[in-house]
Every structure is written in structure tokens, then in C-alpha cells.
Design an enzyme around this catalytic site. Structure first.
Site, mmCIF file in Angstrom:
data_model
loop_
_atom_site.group_PDB
_atom_site.id
_atom_site.type_symbol
_atom_site.label_atom_id
_atom_site.label_comp_id
_atom_site.label_asym_id
_atom_site.label_seq_id
_atom_site.Cartn_x
_atom_site.Cartn_y
_atom_site.Cartn_z
ATOM 1 C CB SER A 95 -2.592 6.219 0.906
ATOM 2 O OG SER A 95 -2.460 6.362 2.208
ATOM 3 C CD GLU A 112 4.628 -8.257 0.176
ATOM 4 O OE1 GLU A 112 4.534 -9.084 -0.425
ATOM 5 O OE2 GLU A 112 4.181 -7.145 0.093
ATOM 6 C CE LYS A 137 -0.266 -1.505 0.575
ATOM 7 N NZ LYS A 137 -0.704 -0.625 1.573
HETATM 8 C C1 LIG Z 1 0.057 -0.085 2.672
HETATM 9 C C2 LIG Z 1 -0.429 1.107 2.833
HETATM 10 C C3 LIG Z 1 0.396 2.241 2.845
HETATM 11 C C4 LIG Z 1 1.952 2.059 2.804
HETATM 12 O O1 LIG Z 1 2.428 1.463 1.636
HETATM 13 P P1 LIG Z 1 3.350 2.459 0.541
HETATM 14 O O2 LIG Z 1 3.727 1.323 -0.313
HETATM 15 O O3 LIG Z 1 4.254 3.037 1.219
HETATM 16 O O4 LIG Z 1 2.158 3.314 -0.108
HETATM 17 C C5 LIG Z 1 0.106 3.536 2.961
HETATM 18 N N1 LIG Z 1 -1.464 3.980 3.083
HETATM 19 C C6 LIG Z 1 -2.323 2.766 2.925
HETATM 20 C C7 LIG Z 1 -3.634 3.279 3.130
HETATM 21 C C8 LIG Z 1 -1.801 1.594 2.827
HETATM 22 O O5 LIG Z 1 -2.647 0.487 2.916
#
Ligand SMILES: *Cc1c(COP(=O)(O)O)cnc(C)c1O
Length: 413
Positions: free
Chosen positions: A395, A128, A106
């Protein structure tokens, strides 16, 4: 480069995928801008500022330096050797976004949009958040830049995600619980949009995924594409070629878009997005608009949405708060219909099992969101020969999920 081999009329009728969106923010039929007139001027201003920033080497240099010294980029590629052995097929590699400052991808976006906020001369930021990851990344960027920050968060999520709420406050952000609707992420987006309509002269709204009206889906994708650009280059160093398959989880779709976009014109690389399959394929039991939804408008953009027969947005469910959203970025809808990306689902149970497997096999706690991608990657790799390569976007890190996992297991935390 031979100019004669550049664009011809056939190509310009159907532009290369990396050239999208068009000037109206359309990815084929998807995307665009479905907003009240009050916001049109702010969005036009944002387009103009973003286009000028993109051409300004000092903007890119400042962002690159922050990504290096503040976030810790480049994030490494990691060979998950014991998971690979357990799956018994293709090599499984992780792109380690979990190692970024604040623990997820993020921050790549909030720093880019924070810099743009300063460039536009705006003096206040709103955001948000669902699980709180984007809220924390926004609060972090705002503390760094010295900008006041208000984060809208569903009251239900405020309750579920206390540590993130406290971190945001520690960094000086104000967290406003949203009591309307299901008191979750979609209600928080509605409330942030409402604030923006009243404050647009002074305020920038940092949207946290590749959703919302143009230019957000394009801009957030671009800021997140550092993931895929690095991964593509690192692949040449690590295996002397591109991976065979690239896998990422899809909530709103920002980590997946950032991972996939630099690969979309590499025909030999298969791209697989993994949605939250929840408890079952029944309505309300999952958060998989690409697998089970219909095209419609949500939060200012035309894309696949979970909706009922009257076009009302339906409730969704996922064990992972970051994937618990009824919509998805318009570019994913386009990639799906174009057949460029395959979208699949992973159920709550498989994600939880995979969380455990990655923890014990690799010594990494993956975010529950990322565990969806790893679960799919394990299945995919098992069917492939050992000399093939599956690259997964990890992610985020899973420390934030430990308490929820303990609760589900009835264990102390
Ligand atoms: C917010 C988040 C997601 C989902 O959001 P995307 O916009 O689909 O990437 C996925 N993995 C993590 C670790 C997140 O914090």
C-alpha cells in the site's frame, strides 16, 4: 449476454456483493448514516453529485488522465523472487502502490474527491489524518486543484510525524493540531466532523478511508478500486490467470477494499485482510476491531468497533500509525460476516521483522502498514505449493517509517 441469465428474484433478494451498498448505504446490517441532521443534506447532495459524476464520461476521463500523468498509474505488479525463495512456497507478487506520487494509495481517493469538490462548486476542503499520509495526499490534490485545505491532526501525531506535517505546509495546507482525547486519529476525525457541521455550505470533507457515513465507504472504495481492477487485468498478463490469494492490510480498510472489491465475485480467489495485532490480544494493545471488536456506531457508520462494555470506544495501539484506528469500514464487517474475506492479525514485532526482510531481500522499504500484509503473505505462501500465486497490496513506501524504526532500535537517524 443472455438476459434470461441475468438477475432473477432469488438473486435480487440477496444482491450480488458488487451491487452493495443498497440505497441507504447498507452492506447487510452494516454502514448507513448516523449523523446529525445538519449533515444529511450535504450527504444527499454528495450522493447525487457522485452518481452524476459516475455517469459522466468527462469526469472519468479527467480522473484517469490525472491518475496516469500525475500519480504515475498503472502501478506495476512485481515478482518478489528472493522473498518467494525465502518463504519456500507459493510465488509472492506485489501490487506496487508504493510507487504512486506521494508514496501510497491515498492519492487515488483524494484526486477523485477533489474533482467532486470542484463539481459541487465548493471552495474549501478539510481532511483528517493520522500518520499524515492522507493529509499529504489531500494537500497535494488541493494544491493541484487550487483549493484551500485544512488538515486536522492529533497533537500527538503532529509530534510523531513531523516530515509529513512540513510537506503539507509546503503545499499550502493549514495543519490544525487536535488537543482533545487521545490526541490521535479518532480525535482528528471528530474535529473534522465538527468543522464540517459549521461549514458544510462551502466545504467538502475528504474522508481518507472507507469509513464514515454513506456515501463515503462506497465512494472511497470505488476510487480505490483502480488498484484491484488493474491488478486483475495485470494478473492475466503476468500469469495467464487470477491469483490464488490476495492479501492487504486493514486500517480503516481503503487499500484492502480497493484491492478486494474487483475480486469479490471471483470465487476461486481467496481474500485475506490483515489487521494490526499490536503487542497482544489484550484490550488496548492492538487495533483489530474485526478480530476482537463488537458491532457499534463510530464516526457515522455501523461497523465492528473496539469498545468497552458501556459501548465507549476503546483505546487502540499499533506500531504503525496508519493502522492505529478503533473502527473499520462497514463493507469489511459485511465481508467478514458473509465469510467472503478472512481477517487475520499481524503483531508489531512480525511487521518490524518483515520490514527488514523486504528491505534486505528485495531492495524495497515497505510502509509499516504494508509490512503487516507482507508478513501474513509470507506465512500463507510458505504453506502453499510453488505453482500457486499470492498477490499482496504493497500500500505504501516505508521511508516515512525509517525514523521511528531507528528510534525503536535506539539507532541514530
Ligand atoms: C493510510 C494507510 C494505510 C491504512 O489505511 P487503509 O484505509 O486501511 O488502507 C495502509 N497503508 C498505507 C501505506 C497508508 O498510508
Amino acid at each position: 449476454m443472455n438476459v434470461l441469465q441475468g438477475k432473477n428474484s432469488v438473486e435480487s433478494a440477496s444482491p450480488a456483493m458488487q451491487q452493495l451498498p443498497d440505497g441507504r448505504g447498507r452492506f447487510g446490517d452494516f454502514g448507513g448514516r448516523f449523523v446529525p441532521e445538519t449533515l444529511t443534506r450535504a450527504l444527499d447532495e454528495l450522493v447525487a453529485e457522485y452518481e452524476s459524476a459516475k455517469k459522466d464520461p468527462s469526469f472519468q476521463a479527467e480522473l484517469d488522465e490525472l491518475l496516469r500523468s500525475f500519480v504515475g498509474r498503472a502501478s506495476p505488479l512485481y515478482y518478489a523472487k528472493r522473498l518467494t525463495e525465502a518463504a519456500g512456497g507459493a510465488q509472492i507478487w506485489f501490487k506496487r502502490e508504493d510507487l504512486n506520487h506521494t508514496g501510497a494509495h491515498k492519492i487515488n481517493n483524494t484526486l477523485g474527491q477533489g474533482l467532486l469538490t470542484l463539481r459541487m462548486g465548493k471552495t474549501r476542503v478539510i481532511a483528517e489524518t493520522g500518520a499524515g499520509q492522507h493529509g499529504v495526499a489531500s494537500a497535494t490534490a488541493c494544491a493541484h486543484f487550487g483549493l484551500p485545505c485544512v488538515v486536522y491532526m492529533g497533537a500527538e501525531d503532529v509530534r510523531r510525524q513531523k516530515p509529513n506535517v512540513f510537506s503539507m505546509k509546503l503545499m499550502g495546507a493549514e495543519v490544525r493540531p487536535v488537543e482533545s482525547g487521545s490526541r490521535t486519529l479518532r480525535d482528528a476525525v471528530n474535529e473534522a466532523m465538527r468543522d464540517w457541521m459549521a461549514s458544510v455550505e462551502t466545504t467538502h470533507y475528504i474522508i481518507g478511508s472507507v469509513i464514515g457515513p454513506h456515501p463515503f465507504p462506497m465512494m472511497v472504495r470505488d476510487f480505490q478500486s483502480v488498484i484491484g481492477r488493474e491488478a486483475r487485468e495485470q494478473s492475466y498478463h503476468a500469469f495467464g490467470r487470477l491469483p490464488d490469494k490476495v492479501v492487504a492490510c486493514v486500517g480503516g480498510g481503503s487499500n484492502a477494499a480497493g484491492m478486494f472489491y474487483p475480486f469479490v465475485e471471483d470465487d476461486g480467489v481467496e481474500l485475506i485482510g490483515v489487521e494490526a495485532g499490536g503487542l497482544s490480544a489484550d484490550p488496548g494493545q492492538h487495533a483489530s476491531p474485526l478480530s476482537h471488536g463488537q458491532p457499534g456506531v463510530l464516526h457515522g457508520s455501523f461497523s465492528y468497533v473496539m469498545q468497552d462494555g458501556d459501548g465507549q470506544t476503546s483505546p487502540v495501539h499499533s506500531v504503525s500509525a496508519g493502522l492505529d484506528y478503533p473502527g473499520v469500514g462497514p463493507e469489511h464487517s459485511f465481508w467478514k460476516d458473509a465469510g467472503r474475506v478472512q481477517y487475520t492479525e499481524c503483531r508489531d514485532g512480525a511487521a518490524l521483522e518483515t520490514f527488514d526482510k523486504v528491505a534486505k531481500c528485495e531492495g524495497i522499504l515497505p510502509a509499516l502498514e504494508s509490512s503487516h500484509a507482507v508478513a501474513a503473505a509470507l506465512e500463507i505462501a510458505a504453506e502453499m505449493p510453488k505453482d500457486k500465486i499470492v498477490l499482496v497490496c504493497l500500500s505504501g513506501r516505508g521511508d516515512k517509517d525509517a525514523a521511528e524504526i531507528a528510534r525503536l532500535r535506539g539507532e541514530d537517524y
